[in-house]
Design a protein around this motif. Structure first.
Motif, mmCIF file in Angstrom:
data_model
loop_
_atom_site.group_PDB
_atom_site.id
_atom_site.type_symbol
_atom_site.label_atom_id
_atom_site.label_comp_id
_atom_site.label_asym_id
_atom_site.label_seq_id
_atom_site.Cartn_x
_atom_site.Cartn_y
_atom_site.Cartn_z
ATOM 1 N N ASN A 109 0.825 -1.212 0.000
ATOM 2 C CA ASN A 109 0.000 0.000 0.000
ATOM 3 C C ASN A 109 0.857 1.259 0.000
ATOM 4 O OD1 ASN A 109 -2.820 -0.733 -0.062
ATOM 5 N ND2 ASN A 109 -2.493 -1.684 1.938
ATOM 6 N N ALA A 110 1.911 1.247 0.805
ATOM 7 C CA ALA A 110 2.792 2.425 0.891
ATOM 8 C C ALA A 110 3.453 2.677 -0.455
ATOM 9 C CB ALA A 110 3.841 2.218 1.983
ATOM 10 N N ALA A 111 3.946 1.619 -1.100
ATOM 11 C CA ALA A 111 4.623 1.777 -2.393
ATOM 12 C C ALA A 111 3.669 2.383 -3.414
ATOM 13 C CB ALA A 111 5.139 0.419 -2.877
ATOM 14 N N PHE A 129 -0.343 10.978 1.832
ATOM 15 C CA PHE A 129 0.201 9.652 2.121
ATOM 16 C C PHE A 129 -0.296 9.043 3.440
ATOM 17 C CE2 PHE A 129 3.547 6.903 3.829
ATOM 18 C CZ PHE A 129 3.644 5.969 2.805
ATOM 19 N N GLY A 130 -0.038 9.714 4.548
ATOM 20 C CA GLY A 130 -0.279 9.121 5.869
ATOM 21 C C GLY A 130 -1.730 8.741 6.122
ATOM 22 N N ARG A 136 -6.051 2.307 4.738
ATOM 23 C CA ARG A 136 -5.856 1.045 4.025
ATOM 24 C C ARG A 136 -5.271 -0.039 4.924
ATOM 25 N NH1 ARG A 136 -3.562 1.621 -2.019
ATOM 26 N NH2 ARG A 136 -4.729 3.437 -2.694
ATOM 27 N N ALA A 137 -4.303 0.330 5.753
ATOM 28 C CA ALA A 137 -3.676 -0.653 6.639
ATOM 29 C C ALA A 137 -4.713 -1.249 7.584
ATOM 30 C CB ALA A 137 -2.538 -0.006 7.431
ATOM 31 N N THR A 138 -5.633 -0.413 8.064
ATOM 32 C CA THR A 138 -6.635 -0.885 9.012
ATOM 33 C C THR A 138 -7.704 -1.720 8.309
ATOM 34 O OG1 THR A 138 -6.207 1.160 10.209
ATOM 35 C CG2 THR A 138 -8.073 -0.149 10.938
ATOM 36 N N LEU A 139 -8.098 -1.302 7.114
ATOM 37 C CA LEU A 139 -9.059 -2.095 6.344
ATOM 38 C C LEU A 139 -8.498 -3.490 6.108
ATOM 39 C CD1 LEU A 139 -10.295 0.478 3.653
ATOM 40 C CD2 LEU A 139 -11.464 -0.232 5.736
ATOM 41 N N ASP A 140 -7.200 -3.549 5.874
ATOM 42 C CA ASP A 140 -6.545 -4.826 5.627
ATOM 43 C C ASP A 140 -6.634 -5.752 6.851
ATOM 44 O OD1 ASP A 140 -4.650 -6.560 4.088
ATOM 45 O OD2 ASP A 140 -3.411 -6.130 5.844
ATOM 46 N N ALA A 366 11.031 3.209 7.110
ATOM 47 C CA ALA A 366 12.214 2.553 6.529
ATOM 48 C C ALA A 366 12.144 2.546 4.997
ATOM 49 C CB ALA A 366 12.337 1.122 7.053
ATOM 50 N N MET A 367 10.929 2.539 4.461
ATOM 51 C CA MET A 367 10.780 2.638 3.000
ATOM 52 C C MET A 367 11.012 4.071 2.528
ATOM 53 S SD MET A 367 7.326 0.444 2.307
ATOM 54 C CE MET A 367 7.300 0.678 0.510
ATOM 55 N N LEU A 368 10.472 5.022 3.259
ATOM 56 C CA LEU A 368 10.516 6.421 2.818
ATOM 57 C C LEU A 368 11.919 7.022 2.916
ATOM 58 C CD1 LEU A 368 7.218 7.867 4.369
ATOM 59 C CD2 LEU A 368 7.778 7.802 1.936
ATOM 60 N N LEU A 369 12.619 6.749 4.012
ATOM 61 C CA LEU A 369 13.889 7.442 4.260
ATOM 62 C C LEU A 369 14.883 7.328 3.096
ATOM 63 C CD1 LEU A 369 14.506 6.974 8.093
ATOM 64 C CD2 LEU A 369 14.210 9.134 6.852
ATOM 65 N N PRO A 370 15.142 6.134 2.560
ATOM 66 C CA PRO A 370 16.103 6.060 1.453
ATOM 67 C C PRO A 370 15.590 6.725 0.172
ATOM 68 C CG PRO A 370 15.500 3.864 2.255
ATOM 69 C CD PRO A 370 14.646 4.822 2.972
#
Ligand code: 2IO
Length: 404
Positions: A109-111, A129-130, A136-140, A366-370
């Motif tokens: 979902n984040a990607a 984003f947030g 979405r994370a909660t629906l999942d 961890a996905m966003l930082l790089p």
């Protein structure tokens, strides 16, 4: 000069509660607010005592503060064997192997949500984003259709407003109840379907679970679903945005986290301590109670001020400094019952979603930082926080090196 007895309902307080916390703790630690006939506790020891003594300080106030929009009783209202059994079901939906699968869904979902912004080099971390990610994370977790995200988010807005508004006009109250009823109507056929054909999701678990040999009623299942929805959605985007704000504002700590992603959990824990997304937790005093700095009468509504307690120098050294390396944080403990900060509450009703919250924010950061190279506040953007009950950035516009 900071007013020694500011009203926590004043505009001045809402603009920046943090500057009022020390005067409150020192001079008015049992602050009475006549307009709403409630007491506000700001010392760490007092807040901790109230949260951990669930018999002296009950959650009775939730009958009027939450039940009308939750459409039934939430976990925090239960005690004894019923509470243990139902809490266990919800915890199982959020931890262990299940959590593993949710983290994978969070990543996907984040990607998808960040993709359109990466090439632009600008993103509002809250609104672009947030917020959609939290929904979405909660629906999942619940096994609901992610296409329903926008509708569910709109209904939940009414639920959250009802719980977190300090006072509501009759019009806003009606609006919130309408939204909650719409959410309940949306859930009704879903619950019926899961009762017929249970799957591997939290709603199915709630539908099939038995307590004392009887299944939960539709009303009970509905309330627990809305409980999970509100509790997992409302604080998530705030925590993520606050984490990025603090790291951007402390470049040397940002550099350390980028070099050593293991430090991310400590950065999340320190963000929760320094700027908790949930600032108030209400309780009802069963009997009159005496604190070092004042008393509350039997039946009083007492608000635990989490933000103030987390910055009590009696609990944390240099409490107004954001420091992911602080030794008194106990980063590893920060997502457990042994946490020193009170951002997940404490005691019997401590947040059931703490492990999920950590995994969600950790995964996404961890996905966003790089990807967000040279991330900074967008030029000309004005930083503003809102909220007395839950509090976070209204928006967080970030610029970064566009990803090609
Ligand atoms: C939902 C403030 C969203 C909870 C609440 C009535 C009960 C409980 C909380 C948190 C976050 C909400 N209270 N979660 O403070 O479940």
């Amino acid at each position: 000069m900071v007013d020694p007895r500011p009203s926590v309902l004043s505009e001045d307080f809402a603009a920046d509660p943090y500057r009022h916390f020390a005067p409150l703790r020192e001079r008015d630690p049992v602050h009475y607010e006549p307009a709403i006939d409630s007491y506000f506790l700001s010392r760490h020891a007092d807040v901790k005592r109230v949260l951990t003594d669930h018999e002296a300080f009950t959650t009775r106030t939730l009958q009027v503060r939450a039940e009308p929009v939750m459409r039934g009783p939430v976990l925090a209202q239960m005690t004894g064997a019923e509470h243990t059994a139902k809490r266990k079901i919800v915890v199982r939906g959020f931890t262990g192997q299940v959590l593993h699968d949710h983290v994978r869904a969070v990543r996907a979902n984040a990607a998808e949500l960040m993709a359109p912004f990466l090439a632009r080099g600008r993103m509002d971390l809250v609104n672009d984003f947030g917020k959609p990610l939290a929904v979405r994370a909660t629906l999942d977790v619940l096994g609901l259709d992610r296409e329903d995200g926008p509708r569910v988010a709109a209904w939940l807005g009414g639920v959250a407003e009802f719980i977190t508004a300090i006072t509501l006009t009759p019009e806003r109250r009606r609006h919130c109840l309408d939204r909650a009823e719409a959410l309940e109507a949306y859930l009704r056929p879903v619950i019926a379907e899961r009762r017929r054909r249970p799957g591997a999701d939290l709603i199915s678990d709630l539908c099939t679970a038995e307590f004392d040999g009887v299944a939960m009623s539709d009303r009970d299942v509905t309330a627990l679903i809305i409980n999970v929805l509100a509790a997992a959605v409302e604080p998530a985007d705030k925590t993520l945005a606050l984490l990025f704000k603090h790291l951007i504002d402390h470049p040397e700590q940002m550099a350390r986290v980028r070099r050593d992603p293991e430090l991310l959990s400590a950065a999340i824990a320190e963000t929760l301590r320094y700027t908790p997304p949930v600032h108030l937790i209400p309780r009802t005093a069963q009997e009159g109670a005496v604190f070092a700095g004042g008393t509350v009468p039997a039946g009083a509504t007492v608000f635990c001020m989490i933000g103030a307690a987390n910055r009590d120098p009696a609990a944390f050294a240099a409490p107004d400094v954001f420091d992911i390396h602080r030794t008194d944080l106990g980063a590893a403990r920060s997502f457990t019952a042994a946490a020193q900060h009170l951002s997940f509450g404490a005691g019997l009703h401590q947040c059931v979603g703490a492990a999920f919250a950590r995994a969600e924010i950790d995964t996404v950061a961890a996905m966003l930082l790089p990807l967000l190279d040279e991330v900074r506040h967008s030029p000309g953007s004005r930083y503003r926080e809102a909220g007395l009950y839950t509090r976070g950035p209204v928006s967080l516009s970030l610029d970064f090196t566009p990803v090609r």
